[in-house]
Design an enzyme around this catalytic site. Structure first.
Site, short mmCIF file in Angstrom:
data_model
loop_
_atom_site.label_atom_id
_atom_site.label_comp_id
_atom_site.label_asym_id
_atom_site.label_seq_id
_atom_site.Cartn_x
_atom_site.Cartn_y
_atom_site.Cartn_z
N HIS A 105 -1.52 28.79 29.54
CA HIS A 105 -1.46 28.88 28.07
C HIS A 105 -2.71 28.26 27.45
CE1 HIS A 105 2.99 28.73 29.12
NE2 HIS A 105 2.93 29.83 28.39
N VAL A 161 -4.28 32.00 35.55
CA VAL A 161 -4.60 30.64 36.00
C VAL A 161 -3.60 30.27 37.09
CG1 VAL A 161 -4.79 28.22 35.32
CG2 VAL A 161 -5.57 30.03 33.77
P1 AMP Z 1 5.03 32.80 28.06
O1 AMP Z 1 5.07 31.48 27.36
O2 AMP Z 1 5.45 32.74 29.49
O3 AMP Z 1 5.68 33.91 27.27
O4 AMP Z 1 3.49 33.18 28.14
C1 AMP Z 1 2.71 33.22 26.98
C2 AMP Z 1 1.39 33.87 27.31
O5 AMP Z 1 0.73 33.11 28.32
C3 AMP Z 1 1.55 35.28 27.87
O6 AMP Z 1 0.53 36.11 27.32
C4 AMP Z 1 1.37 35.09 29.34
O7 AMP Z 1 0.86 36.23 30.00
C5 AMP Z 1 0.36 33.97 29.37
N1 AMP Z 1 0.42 33.28 30.65
C6 AMP Z 1 1.52 32.81 31.29
N2 AMP Z 1 1.19 32.29 32.49
C7 AMP Z 1 -0.14 32.44 32.63
C8 AMP Z 1 -1.09 32.12 33.66
N3 AMP Z 1 -0.71 31.53 34.80
N4 AMP Z 1 -2.39 32.41 33.45
C9 AMP Z 1 -2.78 33.03 32.31
N5 AMP Z 1 -1.94 33.36 31.29
C10 AMP Z 1 -0.65 33.07 31.45
#
Ligand code: AMP
Length: 287
Positions: free
Chosen positions: A43, A182
């Site tokens: 994030h 990441v």
């Molecule tokens: P979430 O809080 O899981 O809904 O994720 C919010 C945003 O962060 C989404 O666009 C996800 O794709 C991105 N995201 C989650 N995990 C990762 C990661 N390991 N690396 C990069 N972006 C991420």
């Protein structure tokens, strides 16, 4: 890039609009980073990208009930607001929007964005209504924050395709930016759900990224037959009895159609339960 100061925190749409209007009046470009909280370095990388490319960075934290199935983990999804605000303060966003469910879905709420095409296979098949919930909340957040650019992670590869489709089909004036995955040092893709994993599950969970890595190596060595690559990948899962594959595919990264021969960049995507925890990961294979 603007210097880091403590972000303003708002919980209502009215206060959000006021802050957005003020930024627009100062002719600031707006970057949006939608999240469900339980923030990690993945994030933070999105927030950093928004800060690099926009004058005014908005992070939203909302565990969106509409994108969870009835038997999924909406209730127990990790909620770590204090730590999240500290993490956002470190990276330095300008505004954080933390609405409650009633603020986003009133009692009469009746409108949902229904998508087909790239929303149907893989996650769409495994999690019916998931992308309907995602598209609906993302459209609402776009309308509320009027971003110039919105930042998503490749971690949710299909979600990024769905959002691009939504933006194109509904003529939304937003540039969609997709940032790299990441990972932990051993390769596991960072996820808010990794905290659910027990120690043995955590060990076996690296099978997902290992299998993707193996696929990339195999393609680099000249293999182009999808079934041969998938068979080698599946072999790795034999040593990980806590991992139950839901899907393991090689697909066209634009259409998500399965491929039998690799003739260009190809998406390798996996979803699996590790114990009771559902994890996803993916990698683009350069054929
Ligand atoms: P979430 O809080 O899981 O809904 O994720 C919010 C945003 O962060 C989404 O666009 C996800 O794709 C991105 N995201 C989650 N995990 C990762 C990661 N390991 N690396 C990069 N972006 C991420």
């Amino acid at each position: 890039m603007p210097t880091a100061t403590a972000p303003e925190i708002v919980t209502t749409r009215a206060a959000l609009r006021t802050a957005i209007d003020a930024a627009r009046a100062r002719r600031r470009s707006i970057g949006l980073v939608p999240t469900m909280g339980a923030l990690h370095a993945g994030h933070s990388s999105l927030i950093e990208a928004a800060r690099r490319e926009c004058d005014f960075t908005v992070v939203t934290i909302f565990v969106n009930p509409a994108q969870f199935g009835p038997r999924e983990d909406f209730q127990r999804y990790p909620r770590t607001l204090e730590a999240d605000l500290a993490a956002i303060g470190k990276v330095g966003a300008d505004l954080v929007f933390v609405p409650d469910v009633g603020e986003m879905y009133g009692p009469q709420h009746a409108t949902f964005v229904e998508m087909q095409g790239v929303a149907l296979p893989l996650e769409g098949a495994a999690r019916p209504d998931h992308f309907r919930g995602v598209a609906t909340i993302v459209l609402k957040l776009f309308n509320l924050t009027t971003p110039d650019r919105a930042y998503f992670g490749q971690k949710d590869f299909q979600q990024s395709l769905v959002i691009r489709r939504l933006v194109a089909d509904l003529d939304l004036p937003v540039e969609v930016r997709v940032c790299p995955i990441v990972r932990e040092t051993d390769g596991l893709a960072m996820s808010s759900r990794n905290v659910y994993l027990g120690p043995e599950e955590r060990k076996q969970a690296i099978t997902l990224s290992r299998s993707l890595h193996l696929a990339a190596e195999s393609v680099a060595a000249g293999e182009r037959d999808a079934e041969a690559i998938l068979a080698a990948m599946r072999e790795l899962y034999r040593n990980a009895p806590s991992v139950r594959l839901e899907y393991l595919v090689l697909a066209n990264p634009d259409t998500l159609e399965l491929v039998s021969q690799l003739t260009g960049p190809t998406l390798a995507a996996v979803a699996a339960f590790v114990g009771k925890t559902r994890l996803i990961d993916n990698q683009i294979l350069l054929a």
